[in-house]
Scaffold this motif. Structure first.
Motif, short mmCIF file in Angstrom:
data_model
loop_
_atom_site.label_atom_id
_atom_site.label_comp_id
_atom_site.label_asym_id
_atom_site.label_seq_id
_atom_site.Cartn_x
_atom_site.Cartn_y
_atom_site.Cartn_z
N PHE A 1 5.03 0.41 0.29
CA PHE A 1 3.79 0.48 1.06
C PHE A 1 3.72 1.83 1.76
O PHE A 1 4.74 2.50 1.94
CB PHE A 1 3.73 -0.62 2.12
CG PHE A 1 3.67 -2.01 1.59
CD1 PHE A 1 2.45 -2.67 1.47
CD2 PHE A 1 4.83 -2.69 1.21
CE1 PHE A 1 2.40 -3.97 0.98
CE2 PHE A 1 4.79 -3.98 0.72
CZ PHE A 1 3.57 -4.62 0.61
N LYS A 2 2.51 2.19 2.18
CA LYS A 2 2.32 3.38 3.02
C LYS A 2 1.51 2.95 4.23
O LYS A 2 0.48 2.28 4.11
CB LYS A 2 1.57 4.47 2.25
CG LYS A 2 1.34 5.74 3.06
CD LYS A 2 0.50 6.75 2.28
CE LYS A 2 1.30 7.36 1.14
NZ LYS A 2 0.54 8.44 0.45
N ASP A 3 1.99 3.32 5.44
CA ASP A 3 1.25 2.94 6.64
C ASP A 3 0.24 4.02 7.02
O ASP A 3 0.10 5.04 6.33
CB ASP A 3 2.20 2.62 7.80
CG ASP A 3 3.01 3.83 8.27
OD1 ASP A 3 2.61 4.97 8.01
OD2 ASP A 3 4.06 3.60 8.92
N LYS A 4 -0.48 3.80 8.13
CA LYS A 4 -1.55 4.73 8.51
C LYS A 4 -1.03 6.08 8.96
O LYS A 4 -1.81 7.04 9.07
CB LYS A 4 -2.42 4.11 9.61
CG LYS A 4 -1.69 3.74 10.88
CD LYS A 4 -2.63 3.03 11.85
CE LYS A 4 -1.90 2.59 13.11
NZ LYS A 4 -2.80 1.85 14.03
N SER B 1 -4.05 -4.81 9.47
CA SER B 1 -5.48 -4.89 9.21
C SER B 1 -5.86 -3.97 8.06
O SER B 1 -5.04 -3.17 7.59
CB SER B 1 -6.26 -4.50 10.47
OG SER B 1 -5.99 -5.37 11.54
N ILE B 2 -7.10 -4.07 7.62
CA ILE B 2 -7.61 -3.20 6.56
C ILE B 2 -7.43 -1.74 6.96
O ILE B 2 -7.69 -1.35 8.09
CB ILE B 2 -9.11 -3.50 6.30
CG1 ILE B 2 -9.28 -4.94 5.80
CG2 ILE B 2 -9.70 -2.54 5.28
CD1 ILE B 2 -10.72 -5.40 5.76
N LYS B 3 -6.97 -0.95 6.03
CA LYS B 3 -6.75 0.49 6.17
C LYS B 3 -5.52 0.85 7.02
O LYS B 3 -5.24 2.01 7.23
CB LYS B 3 -8.00 1.20 6.74
CG LYS B 3 -9.24 1.11 5.86
CD LYS B 3 -9.04 1.79 4.51
CE LYS B 3 -10.32 1.74 3.68
NZ LYS B 3 -10.16 2.32 2.34
N MET C 1 -14.64 -0.25 4.31
CA MET C 1 -14.46 0.81 5.32
C MET C 1 -15.09 2.14 4.88
O MET C 1 -14.55 3.21 5.11
CB MET C 1 -12.96 1.01 5.60
CG MET C 1 -12.25 -0.23 6.08
SD MET C 1 -12.77 -0.77 7.73
CE MET C 1 -11.95 0.46 8.74
N GLY C 2 -16.25 2.05 4.21
CA GLY C 2 -16.99 3.26 3.88
C GLY C 2 -16.58 3.96 2.61
O GLY C 2 -17.12 5.02 2.29
N SER C 3 -15.63 3.40 1.86
CA SER C 3 -15.26 4.02 0.60
C SER C 3 -16.40 3.86 -0.40
O SER C 3 -17.31 3.05 -0.23
CB SER C 3 -13.97 3.41 0.04
OG SER C 3 -14.12 2.02 -0.17
N VAL C 4 -16.36 4.64 -1.48
CA VAL C 4 -17.47 4.68 -2.44
C VAL C 4 -17.11 3.89 -3.69
O VAL C 4 -15.99 3.95 -4.19
CB VAL C 4 -17.81 6.14 -2.82
CG1 VAL C 4 -18.90 6.18 -3.89
CG2 VAL C 4 -18.26 6.91 -1.58
N TRP C 5 -18.08 3.12 -4.19
CA TRP C 5 -17.91 2.40 -5.45
C TRP C 5 -18.86 3.03 -6.46
O TRP C 5 -20.07 3.02 -6.28
CB TRP C 5 -18.24 0.92 -5.28
CG TRP C 5 -18.18 0.17 -6.58
CD1 TRP C 5 -19.17 0.02 -7.51
CD2 TRP C 5 -17.04 -0.51 -7.14
NE1 TRP C 5 -18.74 -0.69 -8.58
CE2 TRP C 5 -17.44 -1.04 -8.38
CE3 TRP C 5 -15.74 -0.72 -6.69
CZ2 TRP C 5 -16.56 -1.78 -9.19
CZ3 TRP C 5 -14.89 -1.44 -7.49
CH2 TRP C 5 -15.29 -1.97 -8.72
#
Length: 242
Positions: free
Chosen positions: A200-203, A234-236, A43-47
């Protein structure tokens, strides 16, 4: 197996994507780079990676999926292939943190990014990107990151790891064309923190307690909530706090 070795590149996924648009590529063509300046995560995060220390690679895969509904099967096959390959190098306590992080103990040692494109004839071409922390020692300001070298107190041959990973990917893709139950069971057994009460933490940035039960066929994380209901994310949409 064709391997294209680069010194420095923005992104091995982007390079391989561009190459596949220009010419017909051999299945399992691999691109590696010693340094990647614009590595991408989910989802656009940086590695980010220390130059020359880690395994940065992308693999072109075609004819593995008959339609888009099977996309998460590829995620499963690839993630398991990486775990199985690393086990041959005696890396301990390997798990898969949903959706695509490779863990050793409680530390992230690798991340996968799979990008799919649907061709006009309905076939799916995939580019599997992997960033694996191999010989990097310093992870300043990254308390949850580690590497094979740190965990095992030893240096590793990146070339040998690459070959083992691609071989395992080929084997798992061959299994995907038949009965995939074994892959699903293995993936489920490898899920990081499965069956353990976790925060957990939700959106909406709200914290809650839950227990990971598994992953749906479409790749959603299944979490049992405090009222015993099962929610899918879903993711994120959800973050595991560990």
């Amino acid at each position: 197996m064709k391997v294209i070795k680069l010194d420095a590149i923005d992104s091995t996924n982007e390079f391989l994507k561009g190459l596949s648009n220009k010419q017909e590529l051999e299945n399992f063509t691999v691109v590696t780079a010693e340094n990647q300046v614009k590595g991408k995560g989910q989802m656009g995060s940086v590695w980010s990676s220390e130059a020359g220390k880690n395994l940065i690679m992308s693999v072109f895969i075609k004819d593995s999926l008959s339609d888009v509904s099977q996309i998460f099967k590829l995620n499963i096959g690839v993630a398991l292939a990486i775990v199985e390959a690393l086990e041959t190098f005696n890396i301990p306590s390997l798990m898969i943190k949903w959706p695509n992080d490779i863990m050793s103990y409680n530390f992230k040692i690798g991340g996968i990014l799979i990008e799919n494109s649907i061709k006009s004839d309905g076939t799916v071409h995939s580019i599997v990107g992997l960033g694996l922390n191999v010989n990097q020692i310093n992870f300043e300001n990254l308390p949850k990151a580690s590497s094979l070298a740190v965990i095992c107190d030893s240096q590793f041959d990146k070339e040998k790891i690459l070959k083992e990973i691609v071989m395992k990917i080929k084997q798992n893709i061959a299994m995907m064309n038949g009965d995939t139950d074994a892959l699903w069971l293995e993936y489920s057994s490898r899920l990081f923190k499965k069956g353990v009460p976790m925060a957990f933490k939700d959106k909406s940035n709200q914290n809650f307690m839950g227990i990971i039960q598994g992953v749906s066929s479409h790749g959603k994380l299944q979490v049992q909530l405090e009222d015993n209901s099962i929610s899918e994310y879903s993711i994120k949409e959800v973050q595991l706090l560990y």
